[in-house]
Write a protein that holds these residues in place. Structure first.
Motif, mmCIF file in Angstrom:
data_model
loop_
_atom_site.group_PDB
_atom_site.id
_atom_site.type_symbol
_atom_site.label_atom_id
_atom_site.label_comp_id
_atom_site.label_asym_id
_atom_site.label_seq_id
_atom_site.Cartn_x
_atom_site.Cartn_y
_atom_site.Cartn_z
ATOM 1 N N ARG A 28 -36.814 23.332 -57.929
ATOM 2 C CA ARG A 28 -38.167 22.904 -57.794
ATOM 3 C C ARG A 28 -39.332 23.786 -56.868
ATOM 4 N NH1 ARG A 28 -40.739 18.570 -60.641
ATOM 5 N NH2 ARG A 28 -39.317 16.747 -60.741
ATOM 6 N N ARG A 29 -38.588 24.523 -56.077
ATOM 7 C CA ARG A 29 -39.256 25.555 -55.427
ATOM 8 C C ARG A 29 -39.822 26.726 -56.316
ATOM 9 N NH1 ARG A 29 -36.851 27.550 -49.589
ATOM 10 N NH2 ARG A 29 -35.686 25.535 -50.008
ATOM 11 N N LEU A 87 -40.137 26.468 -59.399
ATOM 12 C CA LEU A 87 -40.828 26.089 -60.231
ATOM 13 C C LEU A 87 -42.486 26.184 -59.833
ATOM 14 C CD1 LEU A 87 -40.455 24.820 -63.425
ATOM 15 C CD2 LEU A 87 -40.955 22.403 -62.487
ATOM 16 N N ALA A 88 -42.500 25.441 -58.697
ATOM 17 C CA ALA A 88 -43.667 25.529 -57.808
ATOM 18 C C ALA A 88 -44.253 26.916 -57.814
ATOM 19 C CB ALA A 88 -43.759 24.749 -56.649
ATOM 20 N N ASP A 89 -43.444 27.968 -57.385
ATOM 21 C CA ASP A 89 -43.902 29.137 -57.129
ATOM 22 C C ASP A 89 -44.152 29.872 -58.549
ATOM 23 O OD1 ASP A 89 -43.358 29.496 -54.453
ATOM 24 O OD2 ASP A 89 -41.345 30.183 -55.032
ATOM 25 N N ALA A 130 -45.753 28.056 -60.925
ATOM 26 C CA ALA A 130 -47.053 27.509 -61.151
ATOM 27 C C ALA A 130 -48.221 27.984 -60.098
ATOM 28 C CB ALA A 130 -47.000 25.851 -60.498
ATOM 29 N N LEU A 131 -47.631 28.524 -59.175
ATOM 30 C CA LEU A 131 -48.698 29.095 -58.149
ATOM 31 C C LEU A 131 -48.847 30.629 -58.285
ATOM 32 C CD1 LEU A 131 -47.028 27.370 -55.049
ATOM 33 C CD2 LEU A 131 -49.406 27.207 -55.536
ATOM 34 N N GLY A 132 -48.242 31.075 -59.328
ATOM 35 C CA GLY A 132 -48.590 32.488 -60.089
ATOM 36 C C GLY A 132 -47.593 33.534 -58.820
ATOM 37 N N ARG A 133 -47.045 32.925 -58.024
ATOM 38 C CA ARG A 133 -45.949 33.939 -57.117
ATOM 39 C C ARG A 133 -44.986 34.471 -57.876
ATOM 40 N NH1 ARG A 133 -45.337 29.284 -52.688
ATOM 41 N NH2 ARG A 133 -47.500 29.083 -51.833
ATOM 42 N N ALA A 175 -43.695 24.560 -65.782
ATOM 43 C CA ALA A 175 -44.241 24.723 -64.487
ATOM 44 C C ALA A 175 -45.397 24.281 -64.340
ATOM 45 C CB ALA A 175 -43.871 26.347 -64.150
ATOM 46 N N CYS A 176 -46.455 24.629 -65.370
ATOM 47 C CA CYS A 176 -47.844 24.442 -65.106
ATOM 48 C C CYS A 176 -48.665 24.287 -66.671
ATOM 49 C CB CYS A 176 -48.366 25.641 -64.149
ATOM 50 S SG CYS A 176 -48.012 27.271 -65.142
ATOM 51 N N VAL A 177 -49.686 23.663 -66.417
ATOM 52 C CA VAL A 177 -50.525 23.618 -67.727
ATOM 53 C C VAL A 177 -52.117 23.764 -67.204
ATOM 54 C CG1 VAL A 177 -51.396 21.923 -69.240
ATOM 55 C CG2 VAL A 177 -49.081 21.462 -68.673
ATOM 56 N N PRO A 189 -46.506 19.529 -65.853
ATOM 57 C CA PRO A 189 -45.614 20.247 -64.877
ATOM 58 C C PRO A 189 -44.442 19.278 -64.398
ATOM 59 C CG PRO A 189 -47.971 20.411 -64.089
ATOM 60 C CD PRO A 189 -47.891 19.426 -65.104
ATOM 61 N N GLY A 190 -43.322 19.940 -64.281
ATOM 62 C CA GLY A 190 -42.032 19.330 -63.909
ATOM 63 C C GLY A 190 -41.494 18.383 -65.077
ATOM 64 N N TRP A 191 -41.860 18.358 -66.124
ATOM 65 C CA TRP A 191 -41.311 17.577 -67.491
ATOM 66 C C TRP A 191 -40.420 18.730 -67.928
ATOM 67 C CZ3 TRP A 191 -43.066 12.519 -69.182
ATOM 68 C CH2 TRP A 191 -43.850 11.776 -68.250
ATOM 69 N N HIS A 211 -43.285 25.855 -48.990
ATOM 70 C CA HIS A 211 -42.098 25.618 -48.865
ATOM 71 C C HIS A 211 -41.591 25.677 -47.278
ATOM 72 C CE1 HIS A 211 -42.071 26.314 -52.846
ATOM 73 N NE2 HIS A 211 -42.216 27.709 -52.895
ATOM 74 N N ARG A 236 -54.126 25.822 -60.055
ATOM 75 C CA ARG A 236 -52.789 26.308 -59.795
ATOM 76 C C ARG A 236 -52.246 25.498 -58.476
ATOM 77 N NH1 ARG A 236 -51.192 30.962 -61.154
ATOM 78 N NH2 ARG A 236 -52.970 32.549 -61.611
ATOM 79 N N ASN A 255 -50.965 22.125 -59.808
ATOM 80 C CA ASN A 255 -49.951 22.447 -60.621
ATOM 81 C C ASN A 255 -48.440 22.568 -59.712
ATOM 82 O OD1 ASN A 255 -50.002 22.717 -63.846
ATOM 83 N ND2 ASN A 255 -51.934 22.981 -62.920
ATOM 84 N N ALA A 280 -45.420 20.307 -59.481
ATOM 85 C CA ALA A 280 -44.047 20.908 -59.806
ATOM 86 C C ALA A 280 -43.054 20.710 -58.897
ATOM 87 C CB ALA A 280 -44.307 22.370 -60.330
#
Lengths: 591, 591
Positions: free
Chosen positions: A8-9, A11-13, A15-18, A51-53, A336-338, B192, B220, B223, B227
């Protein structure tokens, strides 16, 4: 059950563009089944999950750019979740799970809830395990429910297995078995038969999904069935049934199968309900030709639209609502997350997937799989399950004394209907055996146990269709013994030997020669072939049957219900003639 | 989680008419949240669950008669499921779980999802256990979520407990803890932080519900937050937020609290979405007086109707949708096999329960409980949690040298707002201490750790409201240390002693005399009194505060946020002055 991305970490990254996504799907109109809206969007995918929409339908500035390793251009078409079939028997399409995936995934189906009770009647728990194993690593999520009614009617026939509470426990403890499959024995449920109570308890104890099967139940009895814990029904045929069941909290799995086509009536019945959250769609039984020509869930959705749902409503019923029915979280919507099971379609009223993504991977395009299916070898696919003692000539005839004998004959109502009656008639006796030669509408019908018991029964049918030769099948609901309808034992024996040698299937014989053979060597039910070549074999088989006189709409289906002791009024099993209304075996000879 | 009747067989027998139901509710218009319809019906109940619903809105003959030991005449009014509050802090109403039940159950609420994080900040895991234990056997289902942010901001204050991943594991293993409560530390989630990742992982591993708290997050960052696995939000204040969150798959817990009243905006924002399945309702924080005068979820539902939902939609959002959000099956609708938590209301636009049934039992009628609450004794209710070292006079003053000192002062923006700034000012020094006597708008503010650490901090505030005497409280978010705003140490000491002796609460002192005292001896947060007498105490307390100059809308709320280091820009904790924007402690004296 929740779908959990493995990290999940990460996936969030994404989404966050990292970190970049694996894939960005751009230039699509998102069909959002969570709100019922459609608007332009971009979707970022990582490790099989969304991850993101990025979207901004209101112009509030919520959109952002998605960086990704790969891109897919949606060309302005519609992005929707992959379809989920609420109830289907793979065996009805006569293909393996892999070939089922090959047929339905390019049409946008990414998950099926399947009941392997046909295979289970032959192969028992090992057949259920085969279905689970053979479905692994496909571009299709296959949720195998534990069959509840194996055999369908204990005492009137011998199947290859018996499932009681202990077997139910064993199956529910297997991986990815989210519940109990269509609980058909509603009489047993309502009467608290020991077997059904034990089976239900195994499910209730685990809190799993209990799939129903309650044709014509209404009022008190329907309430009792639901109070027993059963949550869905796919057997509604009338508007009144559909409305009553939904009002009482059942999930209404509206069905459009090859034979039972209920969408128009059922959707028409409930489309004006302010809430359709418990309306789902399913196919139940689809013949392979229909899969190829009409489609799978995409066809059901298009039928639901024609019946009056909005396209988004119909899509919601064929995606999110089914996931909620099964308690599967994070499946069936685009957020996100699906799970990233998605499809792109040019037309949401008649969805035909231009692209299908499974777990974030492009798996089909323009009606064709674009990934190889896993090549795997299953012992179950090579085991000959037609375990019969080939009878001798005399066993396929009926001994009698005198000049005429009064017997019970199973008489078909019409060339199309599978309904029958038991009629008493006198038939001639010659050389110590019944002689049907003077009346070509009369044929012998034998059912030979093919699960190693060695027993068989021979009876007489009128109006079956075939007027000469032999028609044989190892597909014979629900115990799938070997059924043969024939004029003379010589023809029957040729058909029997053909099917025992080939591991089962359908066979037609005329004048001692095989004129049609559809090999179904896996459990005597499934072909190893993909749908395309299988359909050609099926069509050849149909022709052979027609030339013997079987003129039902689908001649292959004529013999498969001759054994089914739940369709009125007279059927034949390996134990003899079944009086379906009385639910008992009756003697051939009238005393 | 599925609600399972203890004996499904008996339930089915009652539906089938083989045994009588315990209770039949007759002569009602059923609000069916599963289909969105309303029609006449009768409902049979056995062992706390609905056995059967007899209705025939289509005239198809589906109705049947229900035999029952008891009857309730619905007088033609509406029967609906009991309300479910998606997110509430019982502590905000300053009552015990039992007295919460006494207040809300007669108004039709039968389930609440509660976050005990106020109590947990004081009493740790034992306080969570108390909330669970004290909620047992009430005519109210109380689902206690595991608080995720205890303390809210580690490092800036000392609370009575610290919850990390190990504590999260311990709580999630307790009975009836279906998930993690409002995950407020979204910065920790997005970055995180080790603590938040560990806490989230404990939830993800179990697949439980992860309740969110994401004010102003968008694009972002929103999301990324979703996520991470977080599924809901009750902090939306704008239309854009509401729409974006629902579109991204969050459950939107639209809130109507005593302070935050968001229903009108949020419902207005999403009411035209074709699907509202993810719209739910909650109260979050309700003052006891509002509970009594406005109501609880019934008030929220009426607000949602005024904002544009149909009554059935609003009721669905306040019942079934919340149950689905939590994954609670068989709760929140009226159908066979569902929990018999029901209410009868004359008017569905402004529901006021004429009768409330909990687990099939009539528990309230015409606004009054009709069953006794269980009388039970909890050690936690008798433990004095105000564990402070009473300071000496000098500790409550601020030592300084010279004639004037340049210090940082926490300045309120207005008499109503809880927003503050940190302003540098020069104040006089007299006899070695800061002297505020020349400016009555300046007061001392001390925060004394009350969880046994012995530390305290003293600062200066401007524009608090009180211009003389002392105002003290053990309700001081989120660590609930002892906060005192005062002119002279003598007054402060009287207030401190009053609260340490009484186990906490609010206190006002003028000229060395207690002029107001609201005892909250349970965790220093809750009163043992029911809402009615409590409201009288609260109102007396408000009067005492007003007479000292505190003229906010609710004077009791003025001091409770002086310590809350998440509201901009300057707050005071037991560690000193917090620069909220910088999230660090800053010195009192300007160097």
């Amino acid at each position: 059950m929740k779908f959990e991305p493995k990290d999940r970490r990460k996936l969030a990254d994404a989404a966050l563009g990292r970190i970049p996504c694996d894939l960005a799907i751009r230039n699509v109109k998102l069909v959002n089944v969570l709100t019922g809206e459609i608007y332009p969007a971009e979707v970022g995918i990582l490790d099989g999950f969304i991850a993101c929409v990025s979207a901004d339908p209101d112009g509030s500035g919520a959109a952002f750019s998605i960086e990704a390793a790969g891109e897919y251009d949606g060309r302005g078409e519609f992005l929707l979740p992959g379809f989920i079939d609420a109830h289907v028997h793979i065996e009805s399409s006569m293909v393996t799970p892999a070939n089922m995936a090959a047929a339905v995934v390019p049409q946008g189906t990414t998950t099926i809830i399947t009941d392997p009770h046909e295979a289970a009647n032959v192969g028992g728990i090992e057949a259920v395990r085969y279905m689970i194993d053979a479905a692994r690593d496909l571009p299709l999520r296959v949720y195998v429910l534990a069959p509840s009614c194996v055999p369908a009617v204990p005492g009137l026939e011998y199947a290859g297995a018996y499932f009681g509470p202990a077997e139910m426990d064993a199956m529910l403890d297997m991986d990815s078995v989210p519940g109990i499959a269509e609980i058909m024995d509603y009489a047993g449920v309502l009467d608290h038969s020991e077997r059904m109570e034990g089976i239900l308890e195994a499910g209730r104890r685990r809190g799993v999904f209990l799939q129903g099967h309650a044709p014509f139940l209404s009022g008190r009895r329907l309430n009792g069935y639901i109070a027993s814990g059963i949550e869905s029904d796919h057997e509604s045929r009338t508007a009144a049934e559909a409305r009553e069941k939904m009002r009482l909290g059942m999930f209404l799995d509206a069905r459009e199968g090859s034979v039972s086509t209920n969408i128009e009536t059922l959707v028409g019945a409930v489309k004006n309900f302010p809430s359709l959250a418990n309306l789902t769609l399913c196919t139940d039984d689809r013949e392979p030709e229909d899969l190829l020509t009409q489609g799978h869930m995409n066809y059901v959705v298009s039928r639901a639209v024609k019946a009056g749902l909005s396209p988004v409503q119909a899509i919601t019923c064929g995606t999110l609502n089914v996931a909620r029915e099964l308690g599967l979280r994070n499946l069936g919507a685009v957020a996100p997350g699906w799970a990233a099971d998605l499809q792109i379609v040019p037309d949401i009223s008649e969805p035909k997937a231009r692209a299908v993504f499974f777990g974030g991977e492009l798996v089909a395009e323009n009606g064709e799989l674009v990934v190889p299916l896993p090549v795997r070898n299953f012992a179950q696919e090579h085991r000959n399950t037609v375990n019969v003692k080939v009878p001798d000539m005399d066993e396929l005839r009926i001994k009698a004394t005198g000049e005429r004998a009064r017997i019970r004959i199973v008489v078909y109502d019409s060339p199309q209907s599978s309904f029958t009656r038991i009629v008493e008639e006198e038939v001639p006796v010659k050389d110590g055996f019944l002689d049907l030669s003077s009346d070509p509408d009369l044929m012998f019908a034998a059912v030979i146990n093919r699960h190693g018991r060695g027993n068989l029964a021979v009876a007489v049918v009128r109006g079956f269709g075939a007027r000469e030769g032999a028609v044989a099948s190892t597909v014979a609901h629900d115990s799938h013994n070997l059924a043969i309808v024939y004029d003379r034992p010589e023809n029957a024996l040729v058909a029997i030997k053909t099917l025992t040698d080939s591991g089962g299937g359908h066979c037609a014989v005329r004048n001692g020669t095989v004129t049609g053979h559809l090999p179904l060597p896996i459990f005597g039910l499934l072909s190893p072939l993909p749908c395309g070549p299988l359909v050609r074999q099926v069509n050849a088989m149909k022709e052979a049957l027609r030339s013997l006189g079987v003129n039902t709409k689908n001649p292959v289906m004529r013999i498969v219900s001759i054994t089914l002791p739940v369709i009125p009024e007279g059927k034949i099993t390996d134990l003899g003639i079944v009086d379906v209304n009385a639910q008992k075996i009756v003697p051939l000879f009238v005393e």
